[in-house]
Design an enzyme around this catalytic site. Sequence first.
Site, PDB file in Angstrom:
ATOM      1  CE  LYS A 115      -4.486  -1.430   1.797  1.00 48.89           C
ATOM      2  NZ  LYS A 115      -5.490  -1.243   2.857  1.00 48.89           N
ATOM      3  CE  LYS A 197      -9.579 -12.615  -4.893  1.00 42.23           C
ATOM      4  NZ  LYS A 197      -9.285 -12.811  -3.464  1.00 42.23           N
ATOM      5  CE  LYS A 200     -12.632  -1.598  -4.397  1.00 40.15           C
ATOM      6  NZ  LYS A 200     -12.249  -2.257  -3.217  1.00 40.15           N
TER       7      LYS A 200
END
Length: 333
Positions: A115, A197, A200
């Site tokens: 991140k 996978k 979004k």
Amino acid sequence: MESTKKVMLSGIQPSGELHVGNYLGPLRHWPTMIEEYDCYFFLADLHTITVRQEPAELRQRVYKLLANYIACGLDPEKCTLFIQSHVPAHSQLAWVLDCYTMFGELSRMTQFKDKSARNADNINAGLFTYPVLMAADILIYQPDFVPVGEDQRQHVEICRDIANRFNGVYGEVFKVPEPVIQKVGARIMSLSTPDKKMSKSQPEGCVFLMDKPEDIMRKFKRAITDSDTENCVRYAPEEKPGVANLMQIYASATGKSYGEIEKEFAGKGYGAFKPAVGEAVVEMLRPIQAETERLLKDKAYLESVYRAGAEKASYVANKTLRKVYKKVGFIQP
Ligand code: TRP
């Protein structure tokens, strides 16, 4: 009042919309879990602000997710459903646990490394101490099990390390929970890139729980099947991952077996199969969408749910917090 059921807890970040992969993966099993376990589910709003959020959007998303979860069968009468920021004890315990967590071990967290690489302009302290807040979320309810996705395994591991370290100093204060890594049933892949996978981040290959029927149909009609020209509905995940993924979705939505599906579409090809999967998903989602819409119009009800949830949760959480404060030597207020 104490129940003898095992305690299970999980948090969900309200950082995006739910999709069919979430639903057919973990979410669909929750209604059975709440019968078996004493379950705590919360919307981890505190966690979302480690990344910049649009305030109005965050608020909307929390309402929508709450409505989605209830519509998917998380009966608030049967589990404790709440919003993380409504139970201040999470943050209070997190501070204490911060002081029992080492800089070095947080630096090794793979999610922190990922991140911070992706948000180089905002590597804030919250991003760094996120696993400690998550450990507090967990330990404060003394759960037996924590069901999470593979990506959260390391966070449950560090939670166990922190609990063991604290218990090592002060005695058995925390139950050391077991992670339950969800592999159950479906691992739904993207419709447009079936080797990834469903997520979004690739909206064309992703069917959201609240997508309109026409969008669902379009996404399924455009789904990637395979590059060969066999045009035959046959379950062969290695050779034909796109077809296998559609079969998995169709099987989950209709309850049919792969054998039955092969028979149903024998000689018919993908042109008939893909819209049939789309229709099955539209039908599967129809009652969930209707119930979500109904709940979203009933803000008073949603508020009563999260208030009652926070009250139940606070009772348990404050008990643990008081014990911790006493152990470390704080004077009782
Ligand atoms: N970090 C989790 C995620 O991103 C969400 C979460 C926060 C959580 N606190 C938790 C999950 C406690 C399980 C237990 O998915």
